[in-house]
Each structure stands twice: as C-alpha cells, then as structure tokens.
Design a protein around this motif. Sequence first.
Motif, PDB file in Angstrom:
ATOM      1  N   PHE A   1      -8.912   0.585  -2.788  1.00 25.47           N
ATOM      2  CA  PHE A   1      -8.326  -0.699  -2.385  1.00 25.47           C
ATOM      3  C   PHE A   1      -8.497  -1.740  -3.485  1.00 25.47           C
ATOM      4  O   PHE A   1      -7.556  -2.454  -3.845  1.00 25.47           O
ATOM      5  CB  PHE A   1      -8.989  -1.189  -1.097  1.00 25.47           C
TER       6      PHE A   1
ATOM      7  N   THR B   1      -6.200  -1.730  -6.606  1.00 23.75           N
ATOM      8  CA  THR B   1      -4.843  -2.274  -6.462  1.00 23.75           C
ATOM      9  C   THR B   1      -4.812  -3.798  -6.608  1.00 23.75           C
ATOM     10  O   THR B   1      -3.737  -4.392  -6.701  1.00 23.75           O
ATOM     11  CB  THR B   1      -4.247  -1.903  -5.090  1.00 23.75           C
ATOM     12  N   LYS B   2      -6.003  -4.432  -6.617  1.00 30.72           N
ATOM     13  CA  LYS B   2      -6.081  -5.893  -6.652  1.00 30.72           C
ATOM     14  C   LYS B   2      -6.500  -6.447  -8.019  1.00 30.72           C
ATOM     15  O   LYS B   2      -6.129  -7.558  -8.381  1.00 30.72           O
ATOM     16  CB  LYS B   2      -7.078  -6.391  -5.594  1.00 30.72           C
TER      17      LYS B   2
END
Length: 541
Positions: free
Chosen positions: A272, A275-276
């Motif tokens: 997660f 992706t940031k």
Amino acid sequence: MTSQTTIDTTGPGGKVPATPSDATPGKGLRGHPWLTLITVAVGVMMVALDGTIVAIANPAIQKDLGATFAEVQWITNGYFLALAVSLITAGKLGDRFGHRQTFLIGVVGFAAASGAIGLSDSIAFVVVFRVLQGLFGALLMPAALGLLRATFPAEKLNMAIGIWGMVIGASTAGGPILGGVLVEHVNWQSVFFINVPVGILAVVLGVLILLDHRAENAPRSFDLLGIALLSTAVFCLVWALIKAPPSEWGWGDVKTLGFLGASVLCFALFAFWETKVKEPLIPLALFRSVALSAGVVLMVLMAIAFMGGLFFVTFYLQNVHGMSPIDAGLHLLPLTGMMIVGSPLAGAMITKFGPRVPLAGGMALTAIAMYGMSTLETDTGSGIMSLWFALLGLGLAPVMVGATEVIVGNAPMELSGVAGGLQQAAMQIGGSLGTAVLGAVMASKVNSDLAGNWEKAGLPPLTPEQEHQASEAVQVGVPPVAPGTPDAIAAKITGVAHDTFISGMSAASLVAAGVAVVAVLVAFLTKRGENAEAGAGAAHI
C-alpha cells in the motif's frame, strides 16, 4: 528501451555521460567486461561459500567455545536472516550510490567480519560477526549483478550470468568439501580466516578494474518507511520458517502463526505504501512484467527443491552411509561438476533460444533427479547416487542462469540493483522455505512410521518422552542407541532408524519433485529481458 548512464572513466571524480553507442571502456583494464566478471566472482564466492562451509565447522565451534545447540543454530540463522532481510535495501543502495562502491564496501566488511569471527573467543561474538557478515554480503551480491548488467553487451550477458551462477552453485555445493578439509586438518577458525586473503584480492581487483555505472534517472531519495516495512516482513517470514520445525515451535504454534501473520500484514502495508511514496523502494509497476514475476517465483521454487533436498542429502551421506565430511563432500562432486559445466552452456543456450525452453527443461531434469533421490536406500551404491546428483546439477544450471537473467533483464537499468536484490532474496527465502517445509514432511513421516517400525523389530516399547527424543535423532539419520546397549539390540535400532529416515527423505524428495514440476509450468511464463539493452553498450568486447 535504452537508459542513459553516467560512467566514471577517469577514476573518482571524473564522470562523463555515455550512451551505448559511444562508450568504449572495455579497451583497458578498468571496465573490461571479462575482468569485471572475474572480480565480482571472487567477491560473490565468499558469500556463497559461507552459506554452507560453516555447517561443517559448527560441531567444532560448539565443542571449543562450550556453546549450546541453540546458540550454534544462531551461527547459521543469524547469517541467513541478515542476508535475506537486507538484500533488496542493499540493492537500492547500489542503484543510488553506485554498484562499484557498494561492492567494495561489502567485500571489505565481509572479509573484516570473517577475520573477527576467527579471533572470537565466545559464541556471542561469533554470532554478532556472522550477522555482520550477512549484512555486508547483502551489499555485494546485488551490486555484482548490477555491475555485470551495466558492463556486458546484451549478446554476452547470459554467458556472464552463466559463469556468475556457476560460481555461486559451485561455491554452495563445494562448501562442505572445503570446510571438511579445513576443520579436519587445520582448525575451525581457518574456515573464516580464508575469507581475508580472498577479500583482499577482490578489493585490489575491484579498485583496479571495476567501473562505476549509474543510471541518469537513478533514485535520489530513500523510502525509509518502505525499507522498515519490507525488512520487518521478510524478518518475520524467515524467522517463522526457521522456528516452525517440530523440534522448535511447530507449525501450529501460536508464535509461528503470529510471526507469519505479522509478515503478511507488513507485506500488505508495504504494498500500500509503495503506491503512495514518490520514490518507492520497489515500484510495484515492476511486477506488471509477467516474465519478471515468473522469474522471482521460479527462483523461489528452484531454491525450495535444491536447498531443501540438499539439506537431507548431507545427513544421508554422513549419518546413514557413515561418511566423513570430506567423503560426503566428494560424493557431491557430480552435482558441483555439472553445475560448473552446465552454467556457461545454459547461458549460451538461453542467448540463442531464449529462456523458456532451457528453464522448463532444467526444472524437468530437477524433478526427475528429485524423484530419483526418493528411491535411494540405505545400501544404494555411489554410482546410482552420482547419477541423480549429476542430473540435479545439470537441471539447476539453466535455472540459476535463466531466472537471474529474466529478473534482472526485465527490470529498468536504474533498478538493476533492486532486481539483483530480488533475485537473491527469492533464493534465500526459497531455501529457508524448502528446509522448513521439507523438514516438516520429514518429521511427519518419521513420527508416523517410527513407532510401527520399532514394534515390528521386536524392540522394547518406548515411553512418549523416549519416542520424542528418538524421533528427533532419526530425523537426521542418527540411531538413538544408548550407551551400553548390547550389539544385537544396537544393530536393530540402527536398522529401524535408517529405514525410517529413508522413508522420510523419500517423502520429502517427492514433495521437492512436485515443486519442480510446478516450476516447469512457471518457466513457460518467462521471456527474454526487455530491458537487457539498457546497460549493454557500456562496454564493447
């Protein structure tokens, strides 16, 4: 896809931009592709050798330093944990600061830690310096692949990786032989001291020959949270695999399940976060390449079959056939020899025909070899053993070469270090997984067969505690014969122990063969590296 590189042609400080069409560093010593290969092979040899050579020295270390069995286990576990946890991050360091510098720091640190182990007078210091060995080894392994990727033209890269894989395979398989000679004829400290002159040679060659290659769009920042999450995830996974065998926690133990759950959670959080963040540790887009993903899976499956199978073979040769460590190592020469012969040949085949058929054929041969090893008996002769060992080496060679090329060649040039770290991490995790899973198969089969075989032999019944102790001994091929046992009874116990061990090894080998069959199917998803040309022109041969 061609990536512009910045190449140091004048030594430290003198960097000029070069594209594949105008770079010509291969004319002299510095940057010469084949000399670069020799240099990185010398460094990589130390790391691969230390993965297996120390196992032979462990009993002598235990006796000399008065260590417990659990403490001796940490000599191996600490090394592999540090190596597995650090590889991808170390690859990123090479991409950021240059593979030449990272490689040289890794070699110096590894050799220094090796010398410190030889001078240690307590098990605690041995374990601490083994962890440092793993950390420095993680620096030099991906850097070696990054240097090869940037130095060799595409048409020569597979041959170079073939020789590189040959060095790793030969060092891994040859570790027990060299370790046995050194421990038997010198002392256990010599197993570590030998890395010091090898490291000095690698540093001298590196300073004279290695050329710094950095992609122009290499990462400029570090994904610290990503590093922390990935390192924790890998640590929890490998730690759970180390402690999962029945002799430790057991697969159903809450601690094993807790570490596995923590690993899954950290991997999910890592995915997660990647992706940031602006410059991720591992851009997840990397795995959009089906070929690269298949290469990583293939490396894991290959390591499960190879490392897991080899783990039991050493016990079979020494504890069932009664061979000395040196004799056991010599019996593995067909495996080592075929890897040495097969790796360059595999590189040439992959260059000509692409990776799919050689990879699938290699895993098919591995499956056949593991099936053949499931047929070994207590009295199997050296000729039959050598046949299966040779076939295993022949099968592994194209996989070591091809899967590496698929992973590194399908990654962008600026991520070659990360790709190299992925390749090595996949192999380390696969090896840990193979030892744990096949160890569980062995333990389960021994536990289910031992009591019945014991009773059929007409031996006195065992208490539950005695049966547990006997089972642990039999899992490594050791007959649980108490001192003072009459010869006739001792012979029966030995027969039961060896027969039960063989049944467990056979079951584990069949599972390894099944894993290899799955790997055959995965191999058909691979293809030649799309980005192999990115660093290909950094040198002309």
